[in-house]
Write an enzyme that holds these catalytic residues in place. Structure first.
Site, PDB file in Angstrom:
ATOM      1  N   GLN A 128      22.365  61.470  29.334  1.00  0.00           N
ATOM      2  CA  GLN A 128      21.263  62.381  29.043  1.00  0.00           C
ATOM      3  C   GLN A 128      20.105  62.068  29.953  1.00  0.00           C
ATOM      4  OE1 GLN A 128      20.440  59.538  27.859  1.00  0.00           O
ATOM      5  NE2 GLN A 128      18.575  59.555  26.650  1.00  0.00           N
ATOM      6  N   SER A 135      14.930  65.308  15.124  1.00  0.00           N
ATOM      7  CA  SER A 135      15.319  66.690  15.426  1.00  0.00           C
ATOM      8  C   SER A 135      15.259  67.573  14.181  1.00  0.00           C
ATOM      9  CB  SER A 135      16.729  66.734  16.027  1.00  0.00           C
ATOM     10  OG  SER A 135      16.745  66.088  17.278  1.00  0.00           O
ATOM     11  N   LYS A 146       8.362  69.288  20.378  1.00  0.00           N
ATOM     12  CA  LYS A 146       8.169  68.711  19.055  1.00  0.00           C
ATOM     13  C   LYS A 146       7.254  69.639  18.271  1.00  0.00           C
ATOM     14  CE  LYS A 146      10.676  64.994  19.441  1.00  0.00           C
ATOM     15  NZ  LYS A 146      10.210  63.722  19.965  1.00  0.00           N
ATOM     16  N   TYR A 184      18.849  72.469  28.006  1.00  0.00           N
ATOM     17  CA  TYR A 184      17.979  73.268  27.138  1.00  0.00           C
ATOM     18  C   TYR A 184      16.604  72.635  27.091  1.00  0.00           C
ATOM     19  CZ  TYR A 184      19.686  69.762  23.727  1.00  0.00           C
ATOM     20  OH  TYR A 184      20.051  68.593  23.091  1.00  0.00           O
ATOM     21  N   PRO A 185      15.587  73.477  26.912  1.00  0.00           N
ATOM     22  CA  PRO A 185      14.244  72.939  26.738  1.00  0.00           C
ATOM     23  C   PRO A 185      13.958  72.713  25.250  1.00  0.00           C
ATOM     24  CG  PRO A 185      14.113  75.311  27.019  1.00  0.00           C
ATOM     25  CD  PRO A 185      15.584  74.955  27.029  1.00  0.00           C
ATOM     26  N   MET A 186      13.086  71.774  24.960  1.00  0.00           N
ATOM     27  CA  MET A 186      12.697  71.555  23.560  1.00  0.00           C
ATOM     28  C   MET A 186      11.256  71.094  23.446  1.00  0.00           C
ATOM     29  SD  MET A 186      14.580  68.023  22.393  1.00  0.00           S
ATOM     30  CE  MET A 186      13.620  67.880  20.887  1.00  0.00           C
TER      31      MET A 186
HETATM   32  O1  76R Z   1      13.699  54.228  25.393  1.00  0.00           O
HETATM   33  C1  76R Z   1      14.623  55.009  25.624  1.00  0.00           C
HETATM   34  O2  76R Z   1      14.626  55.820  26.558  1.00  0.00           O
HETATM   35  C2  76R Z   1      15.809  54.994  24.739  1.00  0.00           C
HETATM   36  C3  76R Z   1      15.482  55.604  23.462  1.00  0.00           C
HETATM   37  C4  76R Z   1      15.273  57.102  23.610  1.00  0.00           C
HETATM   38  C5  76R Z   1      14.052  57.784  23.735  1.00  0.00           C
HETATM   39  C6  76R Z   1      12.661  57.222  23.744  1.00  0.00           C
HETATM   40  C7  76R Z   1      16.299  58.100  23.614  1.00  0.00           C
HETATM   41  C8  76R Z   1      17.648  57.818  23.521  1.00  0.00           C
HETATM   42  N1  76R Z   1      15.730  59.345  23.706  1.00  0.00           N
HETATM   43  C9  76R Z   1      14.365  59.187  23.804  1.00  0.00           C
HETATM   44  C10 76R Z   1      13.421  60.192  23.944  1.00  0.00           C
HETATM   45 MN1  76R Z   1      16.672  61.140  23.502  1.00  0.00          MN
HETATM   46  N2  76R Z   1      17.649  62.878  23.398  1.00  0.00           N
HETATM   47  C11 76R Z   1      17.063  64.095  23.141  1.00  0.00           C
HETATM   48  C12 76R Z   1      18.098  65.059  22.894  1.00  0.00           C
HETATM   49  O3  76R Z   1      19.274  68.112  20.696  1.00  0.00           O
HETATM   50  C13 76R Z   1      18.440  67.351  20.158  1.00  0.00           C
HETATM   51  O4  76R Z   1      18.336  67.298  18.895  1.00  0.00           O
HETATM   52  C14 76R Z   1      17.549  66.489  20.989  1.00  0.00           C
HETATM   53  C15 76R Z   1      17.875  66.490  22.482  1.00  0.00           C
HETATM   54  C16 76R Z   1      19.308  64.417  23.044  1.00  0.00           C
HETATM   55  C17 76R Z   1      20.681  65.004  22.890  1.00  0.00           C
HETATM   56  C18 76R Z   1      19.002  63.042  23.350  1.00  0.00           C
HETATM   57  C19 76R Z   1      19.963  62.062  23.560  1.00  0.00           C
HETATM   58  N3  76R Z   1      14.894  62.094  23.558  1.00  0.00           N
HETATM   59  C20 76R Z   1      13.686  61.535  23.814  1.00  0.00           C
HETATM   60  C21 76R Z   1      12.685  62.573  23.896  1.00  0.00           C
HETATM   61  C22 76R Z   1      11.188  62.374  24.199  1.00  0.00           C
HETATM   62  C23 76R Z   1      10.497  62.201  22.882  1.00  0.00           C
HETATM   63  C24 76R Z   1       9.039  61.864  22.972  1.00  0.00           C
HETATM   64  O5  76R Z   1       8.595  61.254  23.951  1.00  0.00           O
HETATM   65  O6  76R Z   1       8.329  62.204  21.981  1.00  0.00           O
HETATM   66  C25 76R Z   1      13.337  63.767  23.648  1.00  0.00           C
HETATM   67  C26 76R Z   1      12.737  65.150  23.648  1.00  0.00           C
HETATM   68  C27 76R Z   1      14.714  63.455  23.433  1.00  0.00           C
HETATM   69  C28 76R Z   1      15.703  64.371  23.121  1.00  0.00           C
HETATM   70  N4  76R Z   1      18.470  60.102  23.485  1.00  0.00           N
HETATM   71  C29 76R Z   1      18.657  58.742  23.607  1.00  0.00           C
HETATM   72  C30 76R Z   1      19.703  60.704  23.641  1.00  0.00           C
HETATM   73  C31 76R Z   1      20.699  59.675  23.862  1.00  0.00           C
HETATM   74  C32 76R Z   1      22.169  59.952  24.122  1.00  0.00           C
HETATM   75  C33 76R Z   1      20.036  58.467  23.827  1.00  0.00           C
HETATM   76  C34 76R Z   1      20.644  57.083  23.997  1.00  0.00           C
HETATM   77  C35 76R Z   1      20.528  56.689  25.434  1.00  0.00           C
HETATM   78  C36 76R Z   1      21.104  55.332  25.690  1.00  0.00           C
HETATM   79  O7  76R Z   1      20.639  54.362  25.059  1.00  0.00           O
HETATM   80  O8  76R Z   1      22.009  55.257  26.527  1.00  0.00           O
END
Ligand code: 76R
Length: 259
Positions: free
Chosen positions: A193, A231, A157, A153-155
């Site tokens: 992810q 979120s 902020k 899915y796209p999202m």
């Molecule tokens: O530095 C890192 O990459 C780890 C911390 C982390 C970031 C910065 C991280 C961890 N995410 C990051 C960025 Mn994420 N993530 C989503 C979704 O459905 C929803 O509500 C949101 C959709 C999921 C399910 C998810 C899962 N993440 C982001 C960003 C960019 C934000 C920005 O730059 O402003 C988005 C849009 C986003 C959305 N995230 C994790 C996960 C999971 C499972 C982790 C843990 C990964 C791990 O440590 O193995």
């Protein structure tokens, strides 16, 4: 064909198709042409993940990624030659997070939380540096693992008057993202992810690709993330699609292309 290579990361295409049944039946070689197009894309250093879509949003999807956007477009064009009618698509690039902890963050943490200093601290920092380099490499150049299911899915902020992510300070965003990551890490092993950036490239700001063996994991992670402030307060979501990841030939057979 002149390559178009991003200076950082890889290009990612999510492509959704409906099968043109009449054309598929009249064209028994179609499946082989698609499989050949995928093999050829992969032998050029790219990856493709093929999935049979659950529900009627589309029949089949392909997530293709790799270093050359021109090669990805050529692949997309090859698929048009199959009995596949485009339904929707998404364009993004793999990216590093701007919120990942820095060496200074980790140094401070080792000192304050673990009470380390001197050689001991430096040794831990070396291990950390290695791990982070490995992690960055994996985010920019992911090797998609074999899982049974994919969710996409796209999202974006939010930029609302009372909840504008882009008006928060960097420190505040970083603090909030740390909470998000804490939730995410609880799904290590159950969910892979891949967050790919599409600001300026497509209609939303990120593509979220989730890979899992258990559909409950897809449902739970998204549900749990909804309560996390990042979120709950700041996220907007586009349409979701879920599919069964299969060998290309098998995915096509299940949607009526080939036998
Ligand atoms: O530095 C890192 O990459 C780890 C911390 C982390 C970031 C910065 C991280 C961890 N995410 C990051 C960025 Mn994420 N993530 C989503 C979704 O459905 C929803 O509500 C949101 C959709 C999921 C399910 C998810 C899962 N993440 C982001 C960003 C960019 C934000 C920005 O730059 O402003 C988005 C849009 C986003 C959305 N995230 C994790 C996960 C999971 C499972 C982790 C843990 C990964 C791990 O440590 O193995």
């Amino acid at each position: 064909m002149d390559p178009v290579a991003p200076s950082i990361g890889w290009g990612v295409l999510h492509l959704l198709y409906r099968v043109d049944r009449a054309r598929a039946e009249a064209d028994p070689e179609a499946a082989k042409r698609v499989v050949d197009a995928i093999d050829s894309l992969e032998s050029d250093g790219h990856q493709a993940l093929v999935f049979a879509v659950l529900g009627h949003k589309a029949d089949v999807g392909v997530m293709a990624l790799g270093p050359d956007l021109a090669r990805l477009q050529a692949f997309q064009q090859e698929l048009q030659g199959a009995p596949l009618e485009p339904v929707s698509s998404y364009v993004s690039l793999t990216e590093l997070s701007e919120y990942t902890s820095t060496e200074d963050d980790e140094r401070a943490r080792l000192s304050s939380e673990e009470g380390l200093s001197g050689d001991e601290l430096e040794a831990k920092l070396d291990v950390w540096r290695d791990r982070m380099a490995h992690y960055a490499e994996h985010r920019l150049h992911p090797q998609l693992p074999a899982k049974k299911l994919v969710g996409f899915y796209p999202m974006s902020k939010r930029r609302d008057a009372g909840a504008n992510w882009y008006e928060l300070s960097f420190d505040e965003r970083k603090r909030l993202m740390a909470g998000h990551a804490r939730v995410g890490r609880r799904y290590a092993g159950r969910i892979l992810q891949l967050i790919t950036g599409s600001v300026g490239l497509d209609d939303w700001e990120w593509g979220v690709t989730l890979l899992a063996d258990d559909p409950v994991a897809l449902k739970e992670i998204v549900y749990e993330m909804r309560f996390d402030p990042v979120s709950a307060r700041y996220a907007e979501f586009g349409p979701f699609v879920t599919g069964l990841v299969l060998e290309p030939e098998e995915a096509l057979r299940r949607v009526g292309v080939g036998r």
